[in-house]
Design an enzyme around this catalytic site. Sequence first.
Site, PDB file in Angstrom:
ATOM      1  N   SER A 160      -3.594   4.578   3.751  1.00 46.20           N
ATOM      2  CA  SER A 160      -3.393   3.295   2.958  1.00 46.20           C
ATOM      3  C   SER A 160      -2.751   3.054   3.841  1.00 46.20           C
ATOM      4  CB  SER A 160      -3.187   4.623   1.454  1.00 46.20           C
ATOM      5  OG  SER A 160      -3.207   3.396   0.533  1.00 46.20           O
ATOM      6  N   THR A 161      -2.052   2.761   2.692  1.00 49.07           N
ATOM      7  CA  THR A 161      -0.901   1.009   2.908  1.00 49.07           C
ATOM      8  C   THR A 161      -0.341   1.018   4.245  1.00 49.07           C
ATOM      9  OG1 THR A 161      -0.302   1.248   0.642  1.00 49.07           O
ATOM     10  CG2 THR A 161       1.194  -0.594   2.456  1.00 49.07           C
ATOM     11  N   ASP A 281      -1.674  11.052  -2.150  1.00 54.17           N
ATOM     12  CA  ASP A 281      -2.564  11.732  -1.162  1.00 54.17           C
ATOM     13  C   ASP A 281      -2.852  11.857  -0.008  1.00 54.17           C
ATOM     14  OD1 ASP A 281      -5.704  11.740  -2.025  1.00 54.17           O
ATOM     15  OD2 ASP A 281      -6.044  10.314  -0.698  1.00 54.17           O
TER      16      ASP A 281
END
Length: 346
Positions: A160-161, A281
């Site tokens: 993700s990030t 997640d």
Amino acid sequence: MKPIRVLVVDGSPTTCAVFKTELERDPGIIVVGTASTPLAARAAIIALDPDVLTLDIRRPGKGGLSFLEKLMRLRPMPVIAVASEIAGGRNARSVQALALGAYDIFLKPEDGSRAHAYDPLRARVRGASKMRVLLRDGPATPAPAPDFVPDGRIVAVGASTGGVDALITLLSDFPENCPPTVVTQHMPEAFTASFASRLDAHCAAAVQEATNGAPLEPGRIYLAPGGSHHLEVMGRERRVCRLREGPTVNGHRPSVDVLFHSIAKLDAPALGVILTGMGDDGARGLAAMREAGARTLGQDEESSLVYGMPRVAHEMGAVEKQLPLSRMTRAVLEQCNAVSTSARVA
């Protein structure tokens, strides 16, 4: 609690004024200044020491990316790159900004007057203010590619990030005959095609957006498209990508958990890798993979731009071994090499 201090960098005074008004609708955010040129932005950063920067990547002076590159190299800080809703989403500049270390992209609304148009910007500022930004890593340790023979294992990667840069680092040293690799990176629909093209340019293996029914083959890397689908892997004898419509999972679509859970159900040799990202997640899906017999790796705290997803996965026992990003490629290839004499994770 102290308010989040934001510096807005944009060549348009109108945009600066709109951003100030919209950001300060959140009582926990204050715009401490604006800047219209890279020189003014540098001076403002020194004088105001903001917590978060918003940066139009086309302006000021069409030098937004150059300014971002220098900023992240010399004085890294949380940056939200701003792009046009019309053109920015399809522009490779947006993906390049993420690769340079931007926390996220905000698409400037075409109709800024519509209700809640700037809610995502305020949310991104709040998220960015919590991140720990690191100086850029040195070059990754070269991977032992010349004698690599894939052993049939599927590699599944979630990020993700900070994942754009991490994925380029991880995958660019994969050999041309790399194990079939599926990737879910949290990214809006407008950016994934550009990111797949960028990865393809960096990698010896062929990189493409996953399509429904695409067969998993050595030498190919499949990136989950953003939008209304989750990426899964299906099939017992002939494994293929499946794009499945459905609601968000853990707030994301595509979701890393959905990908990992699908592979855990295959009863096939696999390796799961969870990289930098905010939230959780992928943690439960990686745990399911490990319980099903897959090997699992997680990025360590020091090399993660945001140590969220890997931390949760590690704390719940889903990660077999944590590694710095610079050692991840070698570890993945050693685990998937048919000519290896052992199954070390090192």
